[in-house]
Design a protein around this motif. Structure first.
Motif, mmCIF file in Angstrom:
data_model
loop_
_atom_site.group_PDB
_atom_site.id
_atom_site.type_symbol
_atom_site.label_atom_id
_atom_site.label_comp_id
_atom_site.label_asym_id
_atom_site.label_seq_id
_atom_site.Cartn_x
_atom_site.Cartn_y
_atom_site.Cartn_z
ATOM 1 N N GLN A 58 0.846 -1.190 0.000
ATOM 2 C CA GLN A 58 0.000 0.000 0.000
ATOM 3 C C GLN A 58 0.885 1.246 0.000
ATOM 4 O O GLN A 58 1.853 1.305 0.763
ATOM 5 N N LEU A 59 0.564 2.205 -0.839
ATOM 6 C CA LEU A 59 1.265 3.500 -0.827
ATOM 7 C C LEU A 59 0.272 4.553 -0.341
ATOM 8 O O LEU A 59 -0.923 4.459 -0.631
ATOM 9 N N THR A 60 0.787 5.566 0.355
ATOM 10 C CA THR A 60 -0.086 6.656 0.797
ATOM 11 C C THR A 60 -0.058 7.783 -0.227
ATOM 12 O O THR A 60 1.013 8.353 -0.499
ATOM 13 N N LEU A 61 -1.225 8.056 -0.809
ATOM 14 C CA LEU A 61 -1.385 9.168 -1.756
ATOM 15 C C LEU A 61 -1.982 10.318 -0.958
ATOM 16 O O LEU A 61 -3.014 10.115 -0.275
ATOM 17 N N GLY A 62 -1.318 11.486 -0.976
ATOM 18 C CA GLY A 62 -1.807 12.563 -0.125
ATOM 19 C C GLY A 62 -1.777 13.928 -0.780
ATOM 20 O O GLY A 62 -1.004 14.172 -1.711
ATOM 21 N N ASN A 63 -2.622 14.813 -0.267
ATOM 22 C CA ASN A 63 -2.658 16.226 -0.658
ATOM 23 C C ASN A 63 -2.070 17.016 0.505
ATOM 24 O O ASN A 63 -2.694 17.095 1.570
ATOM 25 N N ASN A 64 -0.840 17.535 0.352
ATOM 26 C CA ASN A 64 -0.218 18.246 1.468
ATOM 27 C C ASN A 64 -0.411 19.762 1.353
ATOM 28 O O ASN A 64 0.248 20.536 2.031
ATOM 29 N N GLY A 65 -1.290 20.165 0.474
ATOM 30 C CA GLY A 65 -1.599 21.594 0.337
ATOM 31 C C GLY A 65 -0.705 22.299 -0.657
ATOM 32 O O GLY A 65 -1.028 23.398 -1.127
ATOM 33 N N LEU A 72 6.955 6.678 -0.469
ATOM 34 C CA LEU A 72 7.640 5.542 -1.102
ATOM 35 C C LEU A 72 8.365 4.693 -0.059
ATOM 36 O O LEU A 72 8.888 5.228 0.915
ATOM 37 N N PRO A 73 8.387 3.373 -0.252
ATOM 38 C CA PRO A 73 9.050 2.479 0.699
ATOM 39 C C PRO A 73 10.572 2.618 0.621
ATOM 40 O O PRO A 73 11.128 2.874 -0.460
ATOM 41 N N SER A 74 11.240 2.411 1.752
ATOM 42 C CA SER A 74 12.685 2.693 1.820
ATOM 43 C C SER A 74 13.527 1.627 1.124
ATOM 44 O O SER A 74 14.742 1.779 1.008
ATOM 45 N N LYS A 75 12.898 0.561 0.611
ATOM 46 C CA LYS A 75 13.705 -0.388 -0.178
ATOM 47 C C LYS A 75 14.025 0.205 -1.557
ATOM 48 O O LYS A 75 14.978 -0.204 -2.212
ATOM 49 N N MET A 76 13.229 1.195 -1.976
ATOM 50 C CA MET A 76 13.494 1.854 -3.269
ATOM 51 C C MET A 76 14.685 2.777 -3.118
ATOM 52 O O MET A 76 14.749 3.568 -2.166
ATOM 53 N N HIS A 77 15.646 2.662 -4.037
ATOM 54 C CA HIS A 77 16.799 3.552 -3.934
ATOM 55 C C HIS A 77 17.532 3.672 -5.263
ATOM 56 O O HIS A 77 17.286 2.897 -6.199
ATOM 57 N N ILE A 78 18.400 4.667 -5.325
ATOM 58 C CA ILE A 78 19.288 4.869 -6.485
ATOM 59 C C ILE A 78 20.637 4.257 -6.108
ATOM 60 O O ILE A 78 21.181 4.560 -5.025
ATOM 61 N N LEU A 90 7.329 10.951 -3.906
ATOM 62 C CA LEU A 90 7.310 11.629 -5.199
ATOM 63 C C LEU A 90 6.130 12.586 -5.210
ATOM 64 O O LEU A 90 5.145 12.381 -4.472
ATOM 65 N N HIS A 91 6.226 13.637 -5.987
ATOM 66 C CA HIS A 91 5.173 14.647 -6.061
ATOM 67 C C HIS A 91 5.264 15.318 -7.428
ATOM 68 O O HIS A 91 6.183 15.055 -8.193
ATOM 69 N N PHE A 92 4.299 16.225 -7.661
ATOM 70 C CA PHE A 92 4.206 16.839 -8.987
ATOM 71 C C PHE A 92 4.070 18.354 -8.891
ATOM 72 O O PHE A 92 3.632 18.892 -7.859
ATOM 73 N N HIS A 93 4.385 19.021 -9.991
ATOM 74 C CA HIS A 93 4.157 20.453 -10.184
ATOM 75 C C HIS A 93 3.427 20.584 -11.510
ATOM 76 O O HIS A 93 3.775 19.884 -12.473
ATOM 77 N N TRP A 94 2.400 21.443 -11.540
ATOM 78 C CA TRP A 94 1.608 21.519 -12.771
ATOM 79 C C TRP A 94 1.074 22.937 -12.969
ATOM 80 O O TRP A 94 1.232 23.798 -12.098
ATOM 81 N N GLY A 95 0.452 23.149 -14.142
ATOM 82 C CA GLY A 95 -0.116 24.461 -14.464
ATOM 83 C C GLY A 95 -1.570 24.526 -14.025
ATOM 84 O O GLY A 95 -1.908 24.200 -12.891
ATOM 85 N N SER A 96 -2.439 24.887 -14.966
ATOM 86 C CA SER A 96 -3.882 24.928 -14.645
ATOM 87 C C SER A 96 -4.642 24.608 -15.923
ATOM 88 O O SER A 96 -4.052 24.518 -17.000
ATOM 89 N N SER A 97 -5.945 24.471 -15.804
ATOM 90 C CA SER A 97 -6.725 24.075 -17.001
ATOM 91 C C SER A 97 -6.551 25.127 -18.109
ATOM 92 O O SER A 97 -6.471 24.792 -19.279
#
Ligand SMILES: NS(=O)(=O)c1c(F)c(F)c(S(=O)(=O)CCO)c(N[C@H]2CCCc3ccccc32)c1F
Ligand SMILES: [Zn+2]
Length: 263
Positions: A58-65, A72-78, A90-97
């Motif tokens: 399970q991943l937590t999808l959230g709106n932090n304002g 993301l789980p800590s087994k994921m790494h570079i 991970l998160h996103f940046h976007w424009g508007s409609s």
């Protein structure tokens, strides 16, 4: 800390009043201009581990304002950088409609529709994000430029839940999926520079990797992301749309942008 926004009296030109680093050097994002680029043959392809998550996780999808984020789980790494960098979110940046251009990094002044950031911290040296976030070798962020075009089934794995997090601090659990599928095909072609968090407190602690190739999402997927969310609470009478959540390009000063590819 104080509430900051992307526009208005708490907008980016005012951030440095409460967050001094935001007015400092080594800030992100930047405009990646051809004349700044220097080919570096020592840059190794990005190698990631355990990005292919099982639907049983399970991943937590959230709106932090400020953005929509996935924990993301800590087994994921570079594994291809000088230290191990463990995934945090991970998160996103976007424009508007009305303005389908909301990426933070621009390429020769071209702004893309949106941008994804996969945030990692140096787990060789620091126990968690909080201890790493203000250290010069603390963070590594993978940036993916996003254009409107073909439908993207990987994005649908979390976009289909976005109406469950319309308001600030709402969170839902979503089944794990292959996070690698959100990245472009080639992880060996990228821009690399030293920069900062693009939100307060703007710590100059980020090794940025921006992939050369963009990914696409459909117009409907873009509109889902750009119009579904609010930075206000559910019961508030005047909802505040969460969009245009990108910082403008910052001064590069004497920084060099390395590239892993030749034209
Ligand atoms: N563009 S950016 O610089 O990559 C970037 C954002 F733009 C962004 F909005 C966020 S946020 O969603 O947490 C909202 C405001 O901090 C982050 N969070 C990072 C840095 C802050 C502390 C922290 C703690 C745990 C996990 C992630 C993070 C962020 F790094
Ligand atoms: Zn970001």
């Amino acid at each position: 800390g104080a509430t900051w926004t992307y526009n208005g009296p708490e907008g980016e030109h005012h951030w440095s009043k409460h967050y001094p680093y935001c007015g400092g050097a080594f800030q992100s994002p930047i405009d990646i201009k051809s004349e700044l680029l220097r080919f570096d043959p020592t840059l190794r392809p990005i190698e990631i581990q355990n990005y292919n998550l099982s639907p049983n996780e399970q991943l937590t999808l959230g709106n932090n304002g400020h953005s929509v984020q996935i924990s993301l789980p800590s087994k994921m790494h570079i594994s291809s950088l000088p230290h191990r960098y463990t995934a945090a979110q991970l998160h996103f940046h976007w424009g508007s409609s009305g303005r389908p251009s909301g990426s933070e990094h621009t390429v020769n002044s071209k702004q893309y529709a949106a941008e994804m950031h996969v945030v990692h911290f140096n787990s060789d040296k620091y126990p968690n994000m909080s201890m790493a976030v203000d250290k010069s070798d603390g963070l590594a962020v993978l940036g993916v430029l996003i254009e409107v075009g073909e439908f993207n089934p990987a994005f649908e794995q979390f976009l289909r839940f976005i109406n469950g997090i319309k308001y600030i601090d709402q969170r839902v659990q979503v089944p794990g999926f292959n996070i690698r599928a959100l990245l472009p095909a080639r992880l060996d072609e990228f821009y690399r520079y030293d920069g900062s968090l693009t939100t307060p407190p703007c710590y100059p602690s980020v090794l940025w990797t921006i992939f050369r190739n963009h990914v696409t999402i459909s117009r409907k997927q873009f509109l889902d992301m750009a119009t579904a969310l609010y930075s206000s609470h559910a019961q508030e009478s005047s909802p505040v749309p969460l969009n245009e959540n990108f910082r403008k390009p910052q001064l590069v000063d004497s920084r060099v942008v390395l590239v892993s590819f030749k034209e």
